[in-house]
Scaffold this active site. Sequence first.
Site, mmCIF file in Angstrom:
data_model
loop_
_atom_site.group_PDB
_atom_site.id
_atom_site.type_symbol
_atom_site.label_atom_id
_atom_site.label_comp_id
_atom_site.label_asym_id
_atom_site.label_seq_id
_atom_site.Cartn_x
_atom_site.Cartn_y
_atom_site.Cartn_z
ATOM 1 C CD GLU A 31 -2.962 0.987 2.442
ATOM 2 O OE1 GLU A 31 -3.646 2.041 2.319
ATOM 3 O OE2 GLU A 31 -2.832 0.290 3.131
ATOM 4 C CB ALA A 45 0.702 -1.835 11.638
ATOM 5 C CG MET A 46 0.006 -3.186 5.021
ATOM 6 S SD MET A 46 -0.809 -1.616 4.338
ATOM 7 C CE MET A 46 -2.014 -2.572 3.474
ATOM 8 C CD GLU A 47 -5.044 -1.895 5.886
ATOM 9 O OE1 GLU A 47 -5.407 -1.547 4.949
ATOM 10 O OE2 GLU A 47 -3.891 -1.567 6.322
ATOM 11 C CD GLU A 64 -3.000 -1.590 10.853
ATOM 12 O OE1 GLU A 64 -3.025 -2.201 9.751
ATOM 13 O OE2 GLU A 64 -2.376 -0.517 11.061
ATOM 14 C CG HIS A 91 -7.475 -1.562 8.060
ATOM 15 N ND1 HIS A 91 -8.389 -0.643 7.638
ATOM 16 C CD2 HIS A 91 -6.514 -0.784 8.593
ATOM 17 C CE1 HIS A 91 -7.693 0.466 7.611
ATOM 18 N NE2 HIS A 91 -6.793 0.487 8.439
#
Length: 905
Positions: free
Chosen positions: A128, A269-271, A305, A308
């Site tokens: 992303e 952070a990334m979901e 996260e 999400h």
Amino acid sequence: MTSLREGPTTVIRREDYVAPAYFIDTVDLTFDLDPAKTRVLNRMRVRRNPALPAQALRLDGEDLNLARVLVNGTGTSFRMEGSQLVLEKLPEGTEPFELEIFTTCNPAKNTQLMGLYVSQGTFFTQCEAEGFRRITYFLDRPDVMASFTVTLRADQAAYPVLLSNGNLVEQGPLEGGRHYAKWVDPHKKPCYLFALVAGNLVHREQKIISRSGTEHTLQVYVRRGDLDKTEHAMHSLMAAIAWDEARFGLPLDLERFMIVATSDFNMGAMENKGLNIFNTKYVLASPATATDTDFANVESVVAHEYFHNWTGNRVTCRDWFQLSLKEGLTVFRDQEFSMDMAGSPSARAVKRIEDVRVLRTAQFPEDAGPMAHPVRPDQYAEINNFYTLTVYEKGAEVVRMQQTLVGSQSDPSGREGFAKGMKLYFERHDGQAVTCDDFAQAMADANPDSDLARLLPQFKRWYSQAGTPRVKAQGIYNASERTYTLTLSQSCPATPGQPVKEPFVIPVALGLLSAEGQELPLQLAHESHARTGNRTLVLTQASETFTFINLDSAPVPSLLRGFSAPVILEHDYTDTQLLTLLAHDTDPFNRWEAGQRLALRRALTAIRADGPVPAEVLDTAYLDAMRAVLHHPGLDAAFKELVLTLPAETYIGEQLDVVDPQRIHTVREAMRQQLAHALHDDWVHAYEAHKDNGAYRPDPVSSGRRALAGLALQMLCVAARDNGNPVWPGKAYQRFKDAGNMTDRFNALQALVISGHALAQEALQRFHSQFQHDDLVLDKWFALQAGAPDRSGNILPLVRQLMQHPDFHLRNPNRARSVISTYCHANPGAFHRADAAGYAFWCERVLEIDAFNPQVAARLARALDRWSKLAEPYRSAAREAIARVAAHDALSNDVREVVTRALAD
């Protein structure tokens, strides 16, 4: 979406959105992982969009070596246009065809940390917003959703753990000491949610049973040696899963859910679906190495996260202009989760105040600066620059207002109506890529009798208009008629591209107090009976008047309770009224706000006055009020700490038309000194009453006690700096050495550093020696020094010295931020120097970092967003520094957009 070329950058406009010319139904990816040369075989099932004319297929790619392109198993012609792979000779009709692309990339040299990269011997991805194009050629846009099957192959000794999205369906050995793992994601997703991890990691595992009786496996993966710091993250994940199912009926929809932590990460952070990748900062926590704030942040970000998984993954964005569809909504959800986890009303109020403080000190300046944009932007040159506080924090406030506006007499908070809206939203859009309008429409349609449904077209101006509205309140009491007439008017200043604004829908929660602080009944002129407690007036016009009746005396208005709208409230409160609110208001937010207004009023008076800053900025009434707060038996320690913390220098500066950072710093330091001396005995009492808390627990009550004890110790050390009394610095140093947890230890260290005591250097050396092998703790050590008060112009030389420290690593985003961003963003008194040396340092670092990590550089570049408000000589020097950056030939689009917009301000 089409784009227009304007100079060196491409501007993408929301109004130009066009659906994709092709859809990708399935993706079968095979990775042969090697740090220097990873091979990626991408087999896709593609079909034309029948709603659009036949046209070429344009696939996005970046820094890839293309080896092969096959269509239905046969070689085909292609051409390159910039970074796009263009295919024209494709099968006619709308039947799906097979497209195979074979590429290689070099993860070890990927310093941008976007796409596939290597960190400390482990493969990670970050896709992303537009990182997937650095992995393979693809339609890299969020409205192309596909089913992914992923096979990972790698050396088993070096990379024993192979992870990707979804469910593990097959794994086993290969020849030559290699092995493989095959993952299938049962849910369609856009490519920005793709993830893989391969490395030598260990994990904590937990089995849970959902309400439906389904078993799920939860895993948290970390580097060896960090496993003992993952318990809190696991508990936070379990709590988030339970909360989402209980409050919104949204269950975990995968057999397993994984979290992986890395220290090299541009974001928090990334979901990614089922495989969340985190900055270690938001996973690792133990009492010995993490503060109360760290524990709270881990809980919040882990929950964010996970949430999400539905608000962002199951329903995603049609295009990146709709980013707040997932981020604003999910920030609201994680805020609600944290408040629910806090439990008591006072702890919930503390969380709300903390969230608003972030909004007002960071997002409001963004709204007033050159990068101002609506919650749903209309255009961008680089989407990475729009992961902003406006999209996230203001976006969350827009969602919160929707909850307020679907409230009713039977559901005054709007929680039930909001849950109905969420239910309808998923019934309509599960598995789709949609817009902010779709969410708001579902919320209104689920609550047809609500204010939101009635006012929806106007309410959506919150999505389309930039800037922070200002609400001016004027109240007149008529003693003979026993009425109080309240006039509310709204305005919004011009922002780039939006000189004129239409009125917003602004919910104003309020109450009325007597002069003695008693809550008064509320009855509007057209109503037959009075109501008690809060009520919400909805301002929709440029100006509206509301008349309350049957009031025996002039009331004290408590306006914008709970910060019911993200606006600037202007009301000519007297000091007496503010002191009444501070002492008696039943709304904790407005009680805190009254104290902030009292402090701000005194700060601004001293700043605007001619001549040197007086030694005594604070008057007896304010000091007595703060003393009363410290000793109040009914107030929580966490709330007291918030009230007694002075407004930040940046927030003070935002109240001024012309900003002299040095004078603001001098005034605030004078206020802190006076508060420390005048309340000395009260600080002693507060410290002694709150310093001992038994075994460490990160719960709100214990955390609040530690926060107040820490503030008290800091104030006592500040007072000692003037009177030369060594007792309290000595006690602080002893507490630093003996502390049983990082919160108490760091609070003591902070007290010594902020007060500038000689013991600070000895404590800093001891701290480094003790924690030199813990990256996250060292980040605190670096940041504390870079953010220290600048009493003799020594902070910039110290920052340069810290950058030469053996433990400083510029290419690690956390470490770079701990020193450089702390200095440039969070230490205005040291950064804004009359000799412009701070600006020269900023210029050097922006250009240096931009050469290898444009995202981090662009965030640093925004430290001078508000240059045009500065007084001379700062203003001219800051503009010159920005112009030097802008003139650089090899500037990234990320930084170029920031500095170009700044210069246009």
